[in-house]
Design a protein around this motif. Structure first.
Motif, PDB file in Angstrom:
ATOM      1  N   TYR A 221      54.862  88.917  30.498  1.00 51.30           N
ATOM      2  CA  TYR A 221      55.802  89.761  31.247  1.00 51.30           C
ATOM      3  C   TYR A 221      55.090  90.959  31.877  1.00 51.30           C
ATOM      4  O   TYR A 221      55.295  91.263  33.056  1.00 51.30           O
ATOM      5  CB  TYR A 221      56.920  90.248  30.326  1.00 51.30           C
ATOM      6  CG  TYR A 221      57.794  91.309  30.957  1.00 51.30           C
ATOM      7  CD1 TYR A 221      58.718  90.976  31.942  1.00 51.30           C
ATOM      8  CD2 TYR A 221      57.675  92.648  30.583  1.00 51.30           C
ATOM      9  CE1 TYR A 221      59.506  91.949  32.539  1.00 51.30           C
ATOM     10  CE2 TYR A 221      58.460  93.621  31.167  1.00 51.30           C
ATOM     11  CZ  TYR A 221      59.376  93.262  32.138  1.00 51.30           C
ATOM     12  OH  TYR A 221      60.146  94.235  32.733  1.00 51.30           O
TER      13      TYR A 221
ATOM     14  N   LEU B  68      59.354  83.103  38.127  1.00 50.12           N
ATOM     15  CA  LEU B  68      58.606  82.593  36.976  1.00 50.12           C
ATOM     16  C   LEU B  68      59.581  82.437  35.811  1.00 50.12           C
ATOM     17  O   LEU B  68      60.138  83.420  35.317  1.00 50.12           O
ATOM     18  CB  LEU B  68      57.475  83.564  36.623  1.00 50.12           C
ATOM     19  CG  LEU B  68      56.604  83.214  35.421  1.00 50.12           C
ATOM     20  CD1 LEU B  68      55.926  81.861  35.616  1.00 50.12           C
ATOM     21  CD2 LEU B  68      55.571  84.303  35.187  1.00 50.12           C
TER      22      LEU B  68
ATOM     23  N   ALA C  24      52.964  89.963  34.877  1.00 50.93           N
ATOM     24  CA  ALA C  24      53.721  89.632  36.094  1.00 50.93           C
ATOM     25  C   ALA C  24      54.452  90.835  36.667  1.00 50.93           C
ATOM     26  O   ALA C  24      54.772  90.852  37.859  1.00 50.93           O
ATOM     27  CB  ALA C  24      54.723  88.528  35.785  1.00 50.93           C
TER      28      ALA C  24
ATOM     29  N   THR D 280      60.201  87.538  36.729  1.00 50.77           N
ATOM     30  CA  THR D 280      60.152  86.742  35.508  1.00 50.77           C
ATOM     31  C   THR D 280      61.509  86.733  34.834  1.00 50.77           C
ATOM     32  O   THR D 280      62.116  87.781  34.638  1.00 50.77           O
ATOM     33  CB  THR D 280      59.099  87.319  34.541  1.00 50.77           C
ATOM     34  OG1 THR D 280      57.866  87.501  35.236  1.00 50.77           O
ATOM     35  CG2 THR D 280      58.878  86.396  33.353  1.00 50.77           C
TER      36      THR D 280
END
Length: 210
Positions: A166, A156, A169, A177
């Motif tokens: 953040y 990502l 994820a 990320t």
């Protein structure tokens, strides 16, 4: 140049984005990407493994028995590599594994690798405003709408790292990320899908297309 459809939060196509990179020639592309990948993996190694030689093992200064007359094989030290507790022959010592690669070559390899993943690239509108608080389930559902299979490795890429996105994820083991200016060759090649926001895509082309 590669054209990509841009999806919104609901997974609907809402526009087009172009990916225009200066990439390596086809006959050299695999070689330069491989060199960049080997360099990154080697430079990540600590190189701290170490063993002691017979000179560094404690003890063994006295001859264990006299040279002749005992009927046993002659021995000069109980720290011989042939003995339990002895030194190690040709064991590992601390070393540097770092490989050098010119900055222009590294950038060229990264651009080539990124553009080679165009079939696995998913461009989405910036969705940071959708998260007023960390919500892992909402992010997972959105990725499913974008065409990411359950459990598939996802990279990502965001223009700016926001806390709510953040943190949403972070709880998904298959999602990594990174900021747009923090791409690396391993993550690009290791991911099953690359999800990048439209703002991040523009920033990637601005930062790396030199």
């Amino acid at each position: 140049m590669v054209n990509c459809a841009v999806k919104n939060w609901q997974g609907e196509d809402v526009g087009q984005a172009s990916l225009d990179f200066k990439v390596a020639k086809e006959e050299n592309a695999a070689h330069i990407v491989h060199r960049a990948l080997v360099r990154q993996l080697n430079n990540a190694r600590q190189g701290t493994s170490s063993t002691k030689t017979r000179a560094e093992v404690r003890g063994g200064g006295r001859k264990p028995w006299r040279q002749k007359g005992t009927g046993r094989a002659r021995a000069g030290s109980i720290r011989s590599p042939l003995w339990k507790g002895g030194g190690v022959i040709f064991g590992p010592k601390p070393k540097e594994y770092n490989l050098k690669m010119n900055r222009k070559e590294r950038r060229l390899a990264l651009r080539t690798a990124f553009q080679s993943r165009n079939e696995d690239l998913i461009v989405v509108k910036n969705f940071a405003q959708e998260f007023t608080a960390p919500k892992t389930k909402e992010l997972v559902n959105a990725m499913s709408r974008w065409g990411v299979a359950t459990g598939e490795k996802v990279l990502l890429v965001l223009a700016e790292m926001t806390d709510n996105v953040y943190l949403s994820a972070r709880n998904v083991a298959s999602v990594k990320t990174v900021p747009a200016d923090g791409l690396n060759i391993f993550d690009i090649l290791n991911a099953g899908k690359i999800v990048v926001t439209d703002e991040a895509l523009a920033k990637i082309q601005e930062v790396y297309n030199d």
